[in-house]
Design an enzyme around this catalytic site. Sequence first.
Site: not given
Length: 459
Positions: A129, A204, A207, A230, A377
């Site tokens: 991302h 990261d 998600q 999120k 993105c």
Amino acid sequence: MSARPNTAVDTAVRAPLPVLGRDVTVPLVTGGEVSYAALDYAASAPALQRVWDDIAAYAPYYGSVHRGAGYLSQLSTDLFENSRDTVADFLGCRDGDQVVFTRSTTDSLNLLAAALPAGCQVFVFETEHHASLLPWREARVTYLNAPRTPAEAVDTLERALADRDPYGPALVCVTGASNVTGEIWPVRELAAAAHAHGARIVLDAAQLAPHHPVSVAELDVDWIAFSGHKLYAPFGSGVLAGRADWLQDAEPYLAGGGASRTVARRADGGVDVDWHTTAARHEAGSPNVIGVYAIAAACKALTEAGFDSLVAREQSLVAAVRAGLAEVPEVKVLSLFGDDAPRVGVISFVVEGWNSSHFAAALSAEYGIGVRDGLFCAHPLVRTLLGSDPQDPGECGAPDAEPDAQGKSLNAIRVSFGAGTPDEHVERFVRAVRELVAQGARWNYRTEDGRCVPDTASA
């Protein structure tokens, strides 16, 4: 379009963890109303009702943090710091790790980028991302090509790290779960490869954390970053958690009150500053106590609900969506690692003969389903998956973008869901895809102010 709460929505649309917006109905362009199916969790998940209730209960006691002697200030300070402990527990942090509160995953990774030691080289896959791909502008960056298997990802990283020259400090940045394909990356193996070659690794987890248990200690990553919005917690907060040394050695990310312990004038007219060495070093300004408490409340709610049961249910939804899409020959699901790869509730696809933006607009206008279209993105990754040039600087899937000269789609459609998604919404989505592909849209769609809107009824 207008939208309003519906106090009489059938209980069949409930989910294990109730979210705000579950009672909202939206009008259909074909007439009537339907409960809104929010299937864009990968962009922003709806807030858990539990989170909202916790915030509402605290709101009357809102006060300044670390800045007051009054009862409400003391209470707010305790709540803020207790939230830090809650997040550390949720992430399985090690002794000595710091939890720094930021605005988002993007902000967290930019903070880490500002804390890199001199000469640090950063390794990042093109599949990231933009929040992970772009913050390293002041460092030497090596971009790695998209791997097609988890083993290839590890091998690619190992070779790149071994070949680096000079053999100085290095950082690997990798996603936990793709925001495009939902595929889970081999984080533990990548961390082992990084450490074997004297590098550090940041995960990261934007998600991954909302869908799957994450442990800094078990994955053996040096840092982890994620966003509250999120994780079913709105209000613009994020987290960077992990090793303290690079953060302590770096200049404060923001200079100001809260980051400084003492400030004194010098005889020459300047100022001497003694900066904090705790997480406060990078939390200058009045902190977003509401947002921080929202993250902690979401962490508690997910933990208490039992992540194992939430994961199992989500996997059943993933299987249902993938099975439904597989029955439509015109649909191509995007994937790096193949059908057998473990994944979270994020699925992207294209539909032969359809402009992806028009298809997404039809899902909304004719079925009350909210998905996302574009390049998400993650432009290089989506272009690679679509078979176009990942170096193409074109715009992010403009709504009126038709397939290119070779008939390849220029953007994609993404459906994403989680603990607040009712079975009925997934069933409606699968049915809508089948009907749109078989029958076509009941309305024509056009571009207006950069988005697709219904134009006229189809003949």
